[in-house]
Enzyme design. Structure first.
Site, PDB file in Angstrom:
ATOM      1  N   TYR A 113       2.559  -7.683   4.973  1.00  0.00           N
ATOM      2  CA  TYR A 113       1.846  -8.512   5.953  1.00  0.00           C
ATOM      3  C   TYR A 113       0.366  -8.209   5.798  1.00  0.00           C
ATOM      4  O   TYR A 113      -0.155  -7.300   6.434  1.00  0.00           O
ATOM      5  CB  TYR A 113       2.328  -8.182   7.365  1.00  0.00           C
ATOM      6  CG  TYR A 113       2.149  -9.304   8.376  1.00  0.00           C
ATOM      7  CD1 TYR A 113       1.639 -10.545   8.019  1.00  0.00           C
ATOM      8  CD2 TYR A 113       2.501  -9.103   9.710  1.00  0.00           C
ATOM      9  CE1 TYR A 113       1.497 -11.564   8.945  1.00  0.00           C
ATOM     10  CE2 TYR A 113       2.366 -10.119  10.657  1.00  0.00           C
ATOM     11  CZ  TYR A 113       1.862 -11.346  10.264  1.00  0.00           C
ATOM     12  OH  TYR A 113       1.719 -12.358  11.187  1.00  0.00           O
TER      13      TYR A 113
ATOM     14  N   THR B 102       0.851  -1.191   0.000  1.00  0.00           N
ATOM     15  CA  THR B 102       0.000   0.000   0.000  1.00  0.00           C
ATOM     16  C   THR B 102       0.887   1.243   0.000  1.00  0.00           C
ATOM     17  O   THR B 102       2.094   1.169   0.229  1.00  0.00           O
ATOM     18  CB  THR B 102      -0.914   0.069   1.251  1.00  0.00           C
ATOM     19  OG1 THR B 102      -0.094   0.171   2.425  1.00  0.00           O
ATOM     20  CG2 THR B 102      -1.824  -1.146   1.362  1.00  0.00           C
ATOM     21  N   GLY B 103       0.272   2.400  -0.234  1.00  0.00           N
ATOM     22  CA  GLY B 103       0.921   3.688  -0.034  1.00  0.00           C
ATOM     23  C   GLY B 103       2.228   3.870  -0.780  1.00  0.00           C
ATOM     24  O   GLY B 103       2.373   3.467  -1.937  1.00  0.00           O
TER      25      GLY B 103
ATOM     26  N   ASP C 267       5.649 -11.518   8.427  1.00  0.00           N
ATOM     27  CA  ASP C 267       6.172 -10.503   9.337  1.00  0.00           C
ATOM     28  C   ASP C 267       7.585 -10.089   8.926  1.00  0.00           C
ATOM     29  O   ASP C 267       8.550 -10.824   9.143  1.00  0.00           O
ATOM     30  CB  ASP C 267       6.163 -11.065  10.758  1.00  0.00           C
ATOM     31  CG  ASP C 267       6.669 -10.071  11.793  1.00  0.00           C
ATOM     32  OD1 ASP C 267       6.959  -8.913  11.417  1.00  0.00           O
ATOM     33  OD2 ASP C 267       6.768 -10.450  12.970  1.00  0.00           O
TER      34      ASP C 267
ATOM     35  N   TYR D 211       3.128  14.714  15.648  1.00  0.00           N
ATOM     36  CA  TYR D 211       3.939  13.997  14.653  1.00  0.00           C
ATOM     37  C   TYR D 211       5.431  14.251  14.876  1.00  0.00           C
ATOM     38  O   TYR D 211       6.105  13.480  15.532  1.00  0.00           O
ATOM     39  CB  TYR D 211       3.513  14.334  13.212  1.00  0.00           C
ATOM     40  CG  TYR D 211       3.984  13.254  12.262  1.00  0.00           C
ATOM     41  CD1 TYR D 211       3.142  12.220  11.878  1.00  0.00           C
ATOM     42  CD2 TYR D 211       5.301  13.215  11.801  1.00  0.00           C
ATOM     43  CE1 TYR D 211       3.588  11.187  11.059  1.00  0.00           C
ATOM     44  CE2 TYR D 211       5.757  12.197  10.999  1.00  0.00           C
ATOM     45  CZ  TYR D 211       4.902  11.188  10.622  1.00  0.00           C
ATOM     46  OH  TYR D 211       5.359  10.168   9.827  1.00  0.00           O
TER      47      TYR D 211
END
Length: 394
Positions: free
Chosen positions: A74, A51-52, A111, A235
């Site tokens: 994962y 993703t991303g 993992d 953040y």
């Protein structure tokens, strides 16, 4: 089955296999439209590939440079009554497209923090590729079981030192409210650094080097975010920021490790975007909604794929050396952090309320982009069609 979006809090609990594949294909088409990235990587390991920014890096390497790619992630497969995670469907969509284009693509679902997955991946590189010339490290995980101690570390998104109060938005309901986040404990800080810091990146790179699986001039990059002051307490100056500081420490150590063979390690500081990771951070979704409105109006808005294509084409493989800031980072958050953009954010931020959210921000664009992460709202996809959600990994 017919699959519709079901949103709970900051996560969509359904994902659409055909829509996810269409989203990946849209990214592939963008990279191909930009032309070949000359002197790009040829054998690439992406840790956090589903993703991303990790997925966008894999797409850019494969379809911008014709690279063979190994992806580590994962993700959860489908089971009776439960859909697979979007990263599962994304990875299948990518792999089908890559293999149809004659490109090597191999996946490891497990993992990435574990010694077992590292060994499996190293064995595959040795057998199939010989060596890799680029390693992307793009993991975002809520927990890590330490491979040496067995301790389970859990990351938290909290300020450090004092409570933090600011505006946030419930992106589902559109309600703007104040949120107060209590500061992290020392244990929570240490655990977040253990999960999101640089130690695992170092373990991967040392394992690759010790097995002679890094090509001469090999590069490795990990991703970070700095953002504007309004997000700093949660953040940059919060637990996740301290973990990113440790990632920068690791980058310097790995750069020294790779220098003798002509390689380099560095951090790329990326733009704020709607991702599964960023949607979980308080305050940040409201900031992103404002940012999107400003950057779209200026014509400078980028998604993950535009960011990664630009990183590869104009920094990493530009025929010269990347342009680094004063601390050795590559800044592809430059368009976000342009002074006039941030001045506009500061002007809008205090004025946003539930009543004017739609007018003052791009909450509609945020929601649309969020649903696309799960394969919904893609043009050309029939969401009333019956689809099979049970697709094995390839």
């Amino acid at each position: 089955m017919i699959i519709q979006p079901r949103v709970r809090g900051f996560v969509c609990v359904t994902s659409h296999p055909v829509g996810c594949a269409a989203h990946v294909q849209e990214w592939i088409d963008y990279v191909k439209s930009k032309g070949v990235i000359a002197h790009g990587p040829k054998k690439v390991l992406v840790i956090g590939a589903s993703t991303g920014y990790g997925l966008a890096s894999r797409v850019t390497a494969a379809f911008g440079s014709g690279a063979a790619t190994i992806g580590v992630f994962y993700e959860r497969p489908s089971e009776e009554g439960r859909l697979a995670t979007p990263g599962w469907y994304n990875s299948i969509g990518f792999t089908r497209a890559a293999r149809a284009a004659g490109l090597y693509a191999r996946n490891f679902n497990g993992d990435a923090f574990s010694d077992d997955i590292k060994k499996q991946v190293l064995d595959a590189i040795k057998a199939d590729l010989g060596q890799v010339d680029l390693v992307i490290y793009s993991l975002a995980s809520p927990r890590r079981t330490h491979p040496r101690t067995g301790t389970v570390h859990k990351s938290v998104l909290k300020p450090v030192g004092a409570p933090y109060t600011n505006k946030t938005v419930d992106t589902d309901t559109g309600i703007v409210s104040e949120i107060t986040i209590e500061p992290a404990t020392e244990t929570e800080i240490a655990d977040t650094i253990a999960v999101m810091g640089g130690e695992d990146w170092e373990l991967w790179m040392h394992a690759l080097r010790d097995a002679n699986l890094l090509a001469p001039n090999a590069q490795t990059v990990a991703y970070s975010y700095i953002g504007p002051e309004v997000t700093w307490p949660v953040y940059k100056n919060g637990t996740i920021g301290l973990a990113k500081n440790d990632l920068e420490r690791a980058a310097q150590a790995l750069d020294a490790l790779l220098k003798p063979t002509g390689g380099r390690a560095f951090i790329a500081v990326n733009k704020a975007l709607v991702t599964q990771a960023s949607s979980a951070i308080p305050v940040v979704p409201l900031y992103i909604s404002i940012l999107y409105k400003i950057m779209k109006a200026r014509g400078t808005h980028e998604r993950c794929i535009e960011q990664m294509q630009r990183l590869f084409a104009t920094h990493m493989y530009n025929g010269q050396t990347p342009r680094f800031d004063e601390t050795g980072r590559v800044r592809i958050d430059d368009l976000e952090m342009a002074p006039e953009v941030q001045a506009a954010v500061r002007e809008i931020w205090p004025t946003v309320t539930t009543a004017n959210l739609v007018e003052r921000t791009d909450i509609a664009g945020y929601r649309s982009e969020f649903l696309r992460l799960f394969g919904f709202g893609m043009p050309g996809v029939d969401y009333q069609a019956d689809v099979d959600p049970h697709i094995p990994m390839i």
